[in-house]
Design a protein around this motif. Sequence first.
Motif, PDB file in Angstrom:
ATOM      1  N   ALA A  27      37.327  34.725  28.001  1.00 58.95           N
ATOM      2  CA  ALA A  27      35.963  34.878  28.498  1.00 58.95           C
ATOM      3  C   ALA A  27      35.481  33.574  29.118  1.00 58.95           C
ATOM      4  CB  ALA A  27      35.033  35.300  27.370  1.00 58.95           C
ATOM      5  N   GLU A  28      34.704  33.700  30.178  1.00 58.18           N
ATOM      6  CA  GLU A  28      34.169  32.520  30.841  1.00 58.18           C
ATOM      7  C   GLU A  28      33.234  31.773  29.885  1.00 58.18           C
ATOM      8  OE1 GLU A  28      32.155  31.449  35.184  1.00 58.18           O
ATOM      9  OE2 GLU A  28      32.100  33.504  34.407  1.00 58.18           O
ATOM     10  N   GLY A  29      33.480  30.499  29.705  1.00 56.79           N
ATOM     11  CA  GLY A  29      32.641  29.695  28.834  1.00 56.79           C
ATOM     12  C   GLY A  29      33.005  29.769  27.360  1.00 56.79           C
ATOM     13  N   ALA A  30      34.092  30.445  27.020  1.00 59.29           N
ATOM     14  CA  ALA A  30      34.488  30.545  25.609  1.00 59.29           C
ATOM     15  C   ALA A  30      34.841  29.154  25.062  1.00 59.29           C
ATOM     16  CB  ALA A  30      35.688  31.476  25.471  1.00 59.29           C
ATOM     17  N   GLN A  78      37.293  35.321  41.423  1.00 60.24           N
ATOM     18  CA  GLN A  78      38.696  35.346  41.826  1.00 60.24           C
ATOM     19  C   GLN A  78      39.571  36.193  40.912  1.00 60.24           C
ATOM     20  OE1 GLN A  78      40.091  31.392  42.557  1.00 60.24           O
ATOM     21  NE2 GLN A  78      41.951  32.035  43.584  1.00 60.24           N
ATOM     22  N   ILE A  79      39.449  36.022  39.613  1.00 62.65           N
ATOM     23  CA  ILE A  79      40.332  36.738  38.685  1.00 62.65           C
ATOM     24  C   ILE A  79      39.588  37.469  37.566  1.00 62.65           C
ATOM     25  CG2 ILE A  79      42.273  35.177  39.098  1.00 62.65           C
ATOM     26  CD1 ILE A  79      41.600  33.832  36.397  1.00 62.65           C
ATOM     27  N   ARG A  80      38.298  37.193  37.395  1.00 60.72           N
ATOM     28  CA  ARG A  80      37.571  37.732  36.244  1.00 60.72           C
ATOM     29  C   ARG A  80      36.935  39.080  36.576  1.00 60.72           C
ATOM     30  NH1 ARG A  80      37.390  34.114  32.199  1.00 60.72           N
ATOM     31  NH2 ARG A  80      38.053  31.989  32.725  1.00 60.72           N
ATOM     32  N   HIS A  81      37.799  40.051  36.765  1.00 61.40           N
ATOM     33  CA  HIS A  81      37.364  41.396  37.137  1.00 61.40           C
ATOM     34  C   HIS A  81      36.883  42.181  35.925  1.00 61.40           C
ATOM     35  CE1 HIS A  81      41.115  42.836  35.357  1.00 61.40           C
ATOM     36  NE2 HIS A  81      41.748  41.908  36.057  1.00 61.40           N
ATOM     37  N   SER A  82      36.112  43.213  36.186  1.00 62.01           N
ATOM     38  CA  SER A  82      35.747  44.140  35.115  1.00 62.01           C
ATOM     39  C   SER A  82      36.979  44.963  34.754  1.00 62.01           C
ATOM     40  CB  SER A  82      34.602  45.053  35.571  1.00 62.01           C
ATOM     41  OG  SER A  82      35.017  45.866  36.657  1.00 62.01           O
ATOM     42  N   ARG A  83      36.952  45.592  33.585  1.00 63.72           N
ATOM     43  CA  ARG A  83      38.151  46.300  33.135  1.00 63.72           C
ATOM     44  C   ARG A  83      37.778  47.488  32.261  1.00 63.72           C
ATOM     45  NH1 ARG A  83      38.564  41.300  29.715  1.00 63.72           N
ATOM     46  NH2 ARG A  83      38.124  41.879  27.553  1.00 63.72           N
ATOM     47  N   HIS A  84      38.755  48.358  32.022  1.00 62.22           N
ATOM     48  CA  HIS A  84      38.597  49.456  31.075  1.00 62.22           C
ATOM     49  C   HIS A  84      39.942  49.690  30.409  1.00 62.22           C
ATOM     50  CE1 HIS A  84      40.445  52.589  33.819  1.00 62.22           C
ATOM     51  NE2 HIS A  84      40.104  51.676  34.691  1.00 62.22           N
ATOM     52  N   SER A  85      39.921  50.198  29.189  1.00 64.18           N
ATOM     53  CA  SER A  85      41.154  50.356  28.417  1.00 64.18           C
ATOM     54  C   SER A  85      41.851  51.686  28.680  1.00 64.18           C
ATOM     55  CB  SER A  85      40.854  50.226  26.920  1.00 64.18           C
ATOM     56  OG  SER A  85      40.397  48.933  26.607  1.00 64.18           O
ATOM     57  N   ARG A  86      41.077  52.761  28.726  1.00 60.63           N
ATOM     58  CA  ARG A  86      41.689  54.093  28.816  1.00 60.63           C
ATOM     59  C   ARG A  86      42.002  54.436  30.269  1.00 60.63           C
ATOM     60  NH1 ARG A  86      39.281  58.620  25.137  1.00 60.63           N
ATOM     61  NH2 ARG A  86      37.567  58.659  26.609  1.00 60.63           N
ATOM     62  N   PRO A  87      43.252  54.775  30.566  1.00 58.99           N
ATOM     63  CA  PRO A  87      43.608  55.095  31.946  1.00 58.99           C
ATOM     64  C   PRO A  87      43.123  56.484  32.355  1.00 58.99           C
ATOM     65  CG  PRO A  87      45.491  55.474  30.531  1.00 58.99           C
ATOM     66  CD  PRO A  87      44.405  54.899  29.651  1.00 58.99           C
ATOM     67  N   VAL A  88      43.090  56.700  33.656  1.00 58.38           N
ATOM     68  CA  VAL A  88      42.778  58.015  34.222  1.00 58.38           C
ATOM     69  C   VAL A  88      44.090  58.629  34.705  1.00 58.38           C
ATOM     70  CG1 VAL A  88      41.549  59.218  36.065  1.00 58.38           C
ATOM     71  CG2 VAL A  88      40.476  57.267  34.910  1.00 58.38           C
ATOM     72  N   ARG A  89      44.324  59.882  34.331  1.00 57.79           N
ATOM     73  CA  ARG A  89      45.584  60.542  34.700  1.00 57.79           C
ATOM     74  C   ARG A  89      45.412  61.334  35.989  1.00 57.79           C
ATOM     75  NH1 ARG A  89      48.417  65.344  34.011  1.00 57.79           N
ATOM     76  NH2 ARG A  89      50.622  65.122  33.463  1.00 57.79           N
ATOM     77  N   LEU A  90      46.343  61.152  36.937  1.00 59.24           N
ATOM     78  CA  LEU A  90      46.296  61.897  38.193  1.00 59.24           C
ATOM     79  C   LEU A  90      46.923  63.271  38.014  1.00 59.24           C
ATOM     80  CD1 LEU A  90      45.671  59.045  39.288  1.00 59.24           C
ATOM     81  CD2 LEU A  90      47.037  59.620  41.302  1.00 59.24           C
ATOM     82  N   THR A  91      46.211  64.293  38.459  1.00 57.65           N
ATOM     83  CA  THR A  91      46.714  65.667  38.388  1.00 57.65           C
ATOM     84  C   THR A  91      46.552  66.301  39.767  1.00 57.65           C
ATOM     85  OG1 THR A  91      46.039  65.847  36.066  1.00 57.65           O
ATOM     86  CG2 THR A  91      46.484  67.898  37.249  1.00 57.65           C
ATOM     87  N   PHE A  92      47.678  66.692  40.370  1.00 59.11           N
ATOM     88  CA  PHE A  92      47.645  67.283  41.705  1.00 59.11           C
ATOM     89  C   PHE A  92      47.509  68.798  41.617  1.00 59.11           C
ATOM     90  CE2 PHE A  92      49.245  63.144  42.511  1.00 59.11           C
ATOM     91  CZ  PHE A  92      48.959  62.847  43.832  1.00 59.11           C
ATOM     92  N   GLU A  93      46.653  69.339  42.491  1.00 63.73           N
ATOM     93  CA  GLU A  93      46.462  70.795  42.519  1.00 63.73           C
ATOM     94  C   GLU A  93      47.718  71.482  43.051  1.00 63.73           C
ATOM     95  OE1 GLU A  93      42.992  71.614  44.832  1.00 63.73           O
ATOM     96  OE2 GLU A  93      41.659  71.486  43.092  1.00 63.73           O
TER      97      GLU A  93
END
Length: 552
Positions: free
Chosen positions: A32-35, A537-552
């Motif tokens: 974390a920035e400033g940790a 530059q590198i401190r992007h937002s993030r999420h833990s759970r992936p999204v699954r692609l499902t094609f019709e």
Amino acid sequence: MRSDIGTILLHWTLVIAIFTSLLTGLRFSTAAEGAWFSKLFEPILPQGELWTWHYISAVFVLALIFAYSAYMSFARLKRRISSKKIVVLTLPASTKLRLAAVNVIAYWLLFAAVLTLTVTGVVLYLGHGGLWVSVHYWSALVVLTYIFGHVILHYAYGGVAQLLRLFRPQALRRFPGMAAHPLAISMAIGAVVIAGAVSLDFGTRSDLIVSRADTLPVLDGRLNDAVWQTAEPVFVETQQGSNFLGTGASTVEVRALQVGDKVALGFRWNDATHSLKRHPLIKKEDGWHILNNNADRSDETAFYEDKFAVVLAGTDTFGGGGATHLGTKPLADKPAAYAGVGLHYTTDGSLVDVWQWKSARGGVLGYVDDMWFGTPLDPNPKEAAGEARYKAGYHSDEGKAAYDVNYVGDPKTRYHGTVAVKRLPIDYKATVAKMGTIELTPDASVDEGSQWWMFQDETVPYSPEKDAEIPVGTVLPGVLIMNNGYSGNRADLSAGAHWQDGYWTLEIVRDMDTGDEKDLAMRDGLYLWVSAFDHNQIRHSRHSRPVRLTFE
């Protein structure tokens, strides 16, 4: 002095789970920035792919809370933590009784902290940040403090013998009303909690339905084409990035279409500031400088452009397909992480496809960088010497980019002194006019339609004579857009982007299968992660759970 087998087993299992959770969590905190506090423990903190271990330990802590509570009930041991013991603090009593009462208070503080840690951890895992991050962090510190206090209290109560009782098992004493097999029942409850938590997690993950369509959308950075309305959106909460007006969070809307052998993905995310100021150049009395705060560590969080990244992997392993490794030096035989927070690479030979859109370096012009995470490469001489950023397994596809930076930093001053400029504008007044309102504060938005880059044909190679025409105080873009544009496999992605009213919208089109070994063919079951960068530059937002692609 001895303890029953069930208490010993549950106690030490919980200790291991909590320590694993705390140590991996503290490692996350060091990034974390400033940790500063968590960095005190850096020498003993684990490194590498820690997301999986943090998840597993958190699930076990949750299960053991239920199992331990059940065991104390079924084994008739609740008197150990009975709040009735606290009353002795108001009465004349021996030191031992007072210490026992204080220990009960400490137990209940621990229960509250662990419960808070668990609840906030679930909230963070679901993608919500902000205040939840701070509450989670302070709850972890309470638990960490309790561990040391717990040992001291027990030592004060009964000396070394009291501490050793958890290494000396004995059979559980029977009491009236006790269950026949309290440990077995409690462990079964814990197993049910683990199975339930994991099933609930995997059963509630989002599927991004890739709708079929007849026409591709117009790549204008807007999702108002009729064809986009046929695509069902998925909303992803991302957090713990830098900036975003101090929240570190951004909600990303994702849509997907398949048109013949092409796939189109649309993204829209909130970003209150329109940022294109990637390391602008400013002329001072002693020469040209770049505006920055951490350019020397490749960790700029002030004067930078907005970016957006898409990660596609064939596995749902945490950390973007298992490609995120935290720590100052996660690879023992390779250079350290330049910014000290970690490296991207895979350890099983797999490839993670990465699309990175960079607003000032061609993103607004329709370019997206086609990149990948894979097996770590050997460092070049400058990287090995620590003079350049070692990227491990994070690299661009074959080909050339459309952009270049317009400066060369002095190795001694590392961007905090004067820099050499590669090219100067033919008409500096025209270039400055295209930049719009120039406000040199990091959070200030640039004007819509402004140009914080210079095209190659608007410039000439640097010369002292041309430099002399430009007055001190002039600000120029730090980015060059080269005439040849993107080429090779690096140019596989076509895009359109636009910022308006606090939102970026990005549309990307790519072949379903590019035929490039550094790209993943689009198919059912790919997993997607997204990250938003608010002028950093590198401190992007993030999420833990992936999204699954499902094609019709």
